[in-house]
Design a protein around this motif. Sequence first.
Motif, PDB file in Angstrom:
ATOM      1  N   PRO A  66      46.377  40.865  30.818  1.00  0.00           N
ATOM      2  CA  PRO A  66      46.133  40.869  32.264  1.00  0.00           C
ATOM      3  C   PRO A  66      44.966  41.791  32.628  1.00  0.00           C
ATOM      4  O   PRO A  66      44.643  42.725  31.899  1.00  0.00           O
ATOM      5  CB  PRO A  66      47.452  41.387  32.833  1.00  0.00           C
ATOM      6  CG  PRO A  66      48.088  42.142  31.720  1.00  0.00           C
ATOM      7  CD  PRO A  66      47.671  41.469  30.468  1.00  0.00           C
ATOM      8  N   PHE A  67      44.334  41.487  33.766  1.00  0.00           N
ATOM      9  CA  PHE A  67      43.248  42.322  34.255  1.00  0.00           C
ATOM     10  C   PHE A  67      43.772  43.691  34.669  1.00  0.00           C
ATOM     11  O   PHE A  67      44.923  43.835  35.097  1.00  0.00           O
ATOM     12  CB  PHE A  67      42.558  41.672  35.452  1.00  0.00           C
ATOM     13  CG  PHE A  67      41.897  40.353  35.138  1.00  0.00           C
ATOM     14  CD1 PHE A  67      41.102  40.200  34.009  1.00  0.00           C
ATOM     15  CD2 PHE A  67      42.063  39.254  35.985  1.00  0.00           C
ATOM     16  CE1 PHE A  67      40.488  38.992  33.728  1.00  0.00           C
ATOM     17  CE2 PHE A  67      41.453  38.051  35.718  1.00  0.00           C
ATOM     18  CZ  PHE A  67      40.670  37.905  34.579  1.00  0.00           C
ATOM     19  N   THR A  68      42.889  44.681  34.581  1.00  0.00           N
ATOM     20  CA  THR A  68      43.201  46.028  35.057  1.00  0.00           C
ATOM     21  C   THR A  68      42.132  46.459  36.044  1.00  0.00           C
ATOM     22  O   THR A  68      41.106  45.776  36.217  1.00  0.00           O
ATOM     23  CB  THR A  68      43.241  47.028  33.888  1.00  0.00           C
ATOM     24  OG1 THR A  68      41.909  47.176  33.348  1.00  0.00           O
ATOM     25  CG2 THR A  68      44.177  46.549  32.784  1.00  0.00           C
ATOM     26  N   THR A  69      42.360  47.590  36.680  1.00  0.00           N
ATOM     27  CA  THR A  69      41.360  48.099  37.640  1.00  0.00           C
ATOM     28  C   THR A  69      40.026  48.367  36.959  1.00  0.00           C
ATOM     29  O   THR A  69      38.971  48.308  37.607  1.00  0.00           O
ATOM     30  CB  THR A  69      41.869  49.392  38.303  1.00  0.00           C
ATOM     31  OG1 THR A  69      42.233  50.330  37.263  1.00  0.00           O
ATOM     32  CG2 THR A  69      43.083  49.113  39.173  1.00  0.00           C
TER      33      THR A  69
ATOM     34  N   ALA B 129      34.138  33.618  43.587  1.00  0.00           N
ATOM     35  CA  ALA B 129      34.552  33.238  42.240  1.00  0.00           C
ATOM     36  C   ALA B 129      35.935  33.822  42.000  1.00  0.00           C
ATOM     37  O   ALA B 129      36.187  34.986  42.309  1.00  0.00           O
ATOM     38  CB  ALA B 129      33.568  33.763  41.204  1.00  0.00           C
ATOM     39  N   ALA B 130      36.843  33.008  41.473  1.00  0.00           N
ATOM     40  CA  ALA B 130      38.211  33.464  41.201  1.00  0.00           C
ATOM     41  C   ALA B 130      38.502  33.292  39.719  1.00  0.00           C
ATOM     42  O   ALA B 130      38.278  32.214  39.155  1.00  0.00           O
ATOM     43  CB  ALA B 130      39.205  32.660  42.027  1.00  0.00           C
ATOM     44  N   ALA B 131      38.970  34.365  39.085  1.00  0.00           N
ATOM     45  CA  ALA B 131      39.249  34.340  37.650  1.00  0.00           C
ATOM     46  C   ALA B 131      40.723  34.607  37.399  1.00  0.00           C
ATOM     47  O   ALA B 131      41.350  35.416  38.091  1.00  0.00           O
ATOM     48  CB  ALA B 131      38.393  35.387  36.938  1.00  0.00           C
ATOM     49  N   ILE B 132      41.285  33.942  36.389  1.00  0.00           N
ATOM     50  CA  ILE B 132      42.682  34.111  35.996  1.00  0.00           C
ATOM     51  C   ILE B 132      42.718  34.675  34.588  1.00  0.00           C
ATOM     52  O   ILE B 132      42.062  34.157  33.685  1.00  0.00           O
ATOM     53  CB  ILE B 132      43.435  32.767  36.044  1.00  0.00           C
ATOM     54  CG1 ILE B 132      43.391  32.167  37.450  1.00  0.00           C
ATOM     55  CG2 ILE B 132      44.877  32.940  35.578  1.00  0.00           C
ATOM     56  CD1 ILE B 132      44.060  30.813  37.547  1.00  0.00           C
TER      57      ILE B 132
ATOM     58  N   ALA C 161      38.611  41.870  44.537  1.00  0.00           N
ATOM     59  CA  ALA C 161      40.029  42.185  44.727  1.00  0.00           C
ATOM     60  C   ALA C 161      40.816  41.803  43.473  1.00  0.00           C
ATOM     61  O   ALA C 161      40.696  40.680  42.972  1.00  0.00           O
ATOM     62  CB  ALA C 161      40.579  41.453  45.942  1.00  0.00           C
ATOM     63  N   LEU C 162      41.603  42.765  42.976  1.00  0.00           N
ATOM     64  CA  LEU C 162      42.518  42.521  41.870  1.00  0.00           C
ATOM     65  C   LEU C 162      43.880  42.178  42.450  1.00  0.00           C
ATOM     66  O   LEU C 162      44.439  42.931  43.244  1.00  0.00           O
ATOM     67  CB  LEU C 162      42.613  43.758  40.979  1.00  0.00           C
ATOM     68  CG  LEU C 162      43.627  43.718  39.835  1.00  0.00           C
ATOM     69  CD1 LEU C 162      43.302  42.606  38.852  1.00  0.00           C
ATOM     70  CD2 LEU C 162      43.687  45.077  39.141  1.00  0.00           C
ATOM     71  N   VAL C 163      44.413  41.018  42.073  1.00  0.00           N
ATOM     72  CA  VAL C 163      45.658  40.531  42.658  1.00  0.00           C
ATOM     73  C   VAL C 163      46.676  40.325  41.539  1.00  0.00           C
ATOM     74  O   VAL C 163      46.357  39.784  40.476  1.00  0.00           O
ATOM     75  CB  VAL C 163      45.439  39.205  43.411  1.00  0.00           C
ATOM     76  CG1 VAL C 163      46.736  38.718  44.038  1.00  0.00           C
ATOM     77  CG2 VAL C 163      44.359  39.378  44.481  1.00  0.00           C
TER      78      VAL C 163
ATOM     79  N   LEU D  16      44.893  37.986  38.794  1.00  0.00           N
ATOM     80  CA  LEU D  16      43.738  37.287  39.343  1.00  0.00           C
ATOM     81  C   LEU D  16      42.712  38.307  39.835  1.00  0.00           C
ATOM     82  O   LEU D  16      43.067  39.375  40.333  1.00  0.00           O
ATOM     83  CB  LEU D  16      44.139  36.389  40.518  1.00  0.00           C
ATOM     84  CG  LEU D  16      45.418  35.543  40.386  1.00  0.00           C
ATOM     85  CD1 LEU D  16      45.704  34.837  41.703  1.00  0.00           C
ATOM     86  CD2 LEU D  16      45.263  34.533  39.262  1.00  0.00           C
ATOM     87  N   ILE D  17      41.442  37.938  39.709  1.00  0.00           N
ATOM     88  CA  ILE D  17      40.371  38.715  40.336  1.00  0.00           C
ATOM     89  C   ILE D  17      39.553  37.758  41.186  1.00  0.00           C
ATOM     90  O   ILE D  17      39.118  36.706  40.703  1.00  0.00           O
ATOM     91  CB  ILE D  17      39.473  39.413  39.294  1.00  0.00           C
ATOM     92  CG1 ILE D  17      40.193  40.618  38.703  1.00  0.00           C
ATOM     93  CG2 ILE D  17      38.170  39.878  39.936  1.00  0.00           C
ATOM     94  CD1 ILE D  17      39.344  41.438  37.739  1.00  0.00           C
ATOM     95  N   PHE D  18      39.394  38.139  42.469  1.00  0.00           N
ATOM     96  CA  PHE D  18      38.579  37.365  43.383  1.00  0.00           C
ATOM     97  C   PHE D  18      37.275  38.126  43.637  1.00  0.00           C
ATOM     98  O   PHE D  18      37.288  39.318  43.964  1.00  0.00           O
ATOM     99  CB  PHE D  18      39.315  37.117  44.702  1.00  0.00           C
ATOM    100  CG  PHE D  18      40.395  36.085  44.584  1.00  0.00           C
ATOM    101  CD1 PHE D  18      40.144  34.748  44.877  1.00  0.00           C
ATOM    102  CD2 PHE D  18      41.665  36.438  44.150  1.00  0.00           C
ATOM    103  CE1 PHE D  18      41.135  33.795  44.752  1.00  0.00           C
ATOM    104  CE2 PHE D  18      42.663  35.494  44.016  1.00  0.00           C
ATOM    105  CZ  PHE D  18      42.401  34.162  44.323  1.00  0.00           C
ATOM    106  N   LEU D  19      36.165  37.412  43.480  1.00  0.00           N
ATOM    107  CA  LEU D  19      34.844  38.035  43.591  1.00  0.00           C
ATOM    108  C   LEU D  19      34.047  37.364  44.700  1.00  0.00           C
ATOM    109  O   LEU D  19      33.450  36.297  44.492  1.00  0.00           O
ATOM    110  CB  LEU D  19      34.085  37.882  42.271  1.00  0.00           C
ATOM    111  CG  LEU D  19      34.780  38.432  41.024  1.00  0.00           C
ATOM    112  CD1 LEU D  19      34.050  37.960  39.777  1.00  0.00           C
ATOM    113  CD2 LEU D  19      34.850  39.933  41.083  1.00  0.00           C
ATOM    114  N   PRO D  20      34.027  37.928  45.909  1.00  0.00           N
ATOM    115  CA  PRO D  20      33.174  37.370  46.954  1.00  0.00           C
ATOM    116  C   PRO D  20      31.712  37.431  46.525  1.00  0.00           C
ATOM    117  O   PRO D  20      31.257  38.452  45.979  1.00  0.00           O
ATOM    118  CB  PRO D  20      33.448  38.283  48.153  1.00  0.00           C
ATOM    119  CG  PRO D  20      34.786  38.877  47.882  1.00  0.00           C
ATOM    120  CD  PRO D  20      34.850  39.046  46.395  1.00  0.00           C
TER     121      PRO D  20
END
Length: 434
Positions: A155-158, A146-149, A108-110, A131-135
Amino acid sequence: EAEPRDAQRGREGAEREERRTAFLAAAGQELAKSLDYEQTIATLARLIVPNLAEMCVVDMVEEEGVLRRAAVAHRNREDEVTFAEDVGTTLQDIPEALGRILKSGEPALVGSSSELYAYITRKADGAGRTLIFLPLVSRGQTIGVAAAISTAASPFTTADVSLFGELARRASLSIDNARLYLESQQAVRAREEVLAIVSHDLRNPLSAVILGASMLQMSPTLAEEDREQLETVEASAKRMSHLIADLLDVTRLEGGKRLPIEPTNVQAAELLGEAEDLFRAQAAVASVTLEYQLDDLPAVYADRHRVMQVLSNLIGNSLKFTPPAGRIEVSATRRDGMVLFRVADSGPGIPREHLSDIFSPYWQAKRTERLGAGLGLPIAKGIVEAHGGRIWAESEQGVGTQFYFTLPIADDTQPDGAQRDDKVTTAAGSAARR
């Protein structure tokens, strides 16, 4: 001449894909380097920071669904030290948004979420960050996240989600394998502890039974049939004591430990002579011819008791399966700096497809009756390898089976009664190279 815009975009896209593929390949190698559970989790965080993000945390699902912070990485060393204080703690007040991400099992990209940013950093201000959350999902279950900032400037993109998702997939497999390995090691240690306690508690009463049966047999007034019963009791108690020792040895081997040995200089001919005395009567009762062939043999550097254990297992095994009027040959000869021992029988033989299984604990070929616990051959293998030797079998159905094992020749400089691991290790390396 300027490169056409479409061609330039295509080239840049190909270069990005090449870098992506190279990164994932290198990441897979790093994750596969160790089966240590905590180290594998830390490796995931180190792959994300500094390569892909400014900060990363990895939280693992524990019993009853709670999350435990397992790893932290940050581009700033001082900040990493601060955030690392949370490693090992159970996390409270999990945000509902994170719960939904865990349940979905999808990356999930937040955007700039103060709630989720505070969950990771314990700070409220996450302006300009994504933020990107990686189950971490393995075998259909979420085992962690894993959660990345991102950095403020990038910033992160799709487009990043796909790369992170593939990394998470590979990491999930490696982490789950490491967890399974850890659990297996813990199970082996628990079994070792139980067996050690049980064996200690059983050996004392067994020793009392053996001693009592032996003393009663000395009575001059004992009836013959009572004497026979006492002999059966004593033999059964000794068999139980040997089985306990075998179980402890197999447990050590399954735990990856080498069997303890106390090597000295021992005459190979003496070992075979002792084996002949031990099995002469048993072979006569079974109507099996037991022959011994000796060359002019040197001494071997070996643990006498352990080697007799090997010979007893191999000769006893041959006696079990050799029919009346059959033949067992026991021999030894010098070969390539070792002494090669051979036990050959004229029994039914072992099917070729089973030869690779016979040294596995508890394995037995399908027969109409059980002729042991299936521990003798794996223990023999462990003993021989602890000496730096090698053991193997050759067989032809309807003709018979030959077991071979090697032991290092004694060096005149080796002190009797002294444990010399360096010599044993050298012999092991030589045998492996051959």
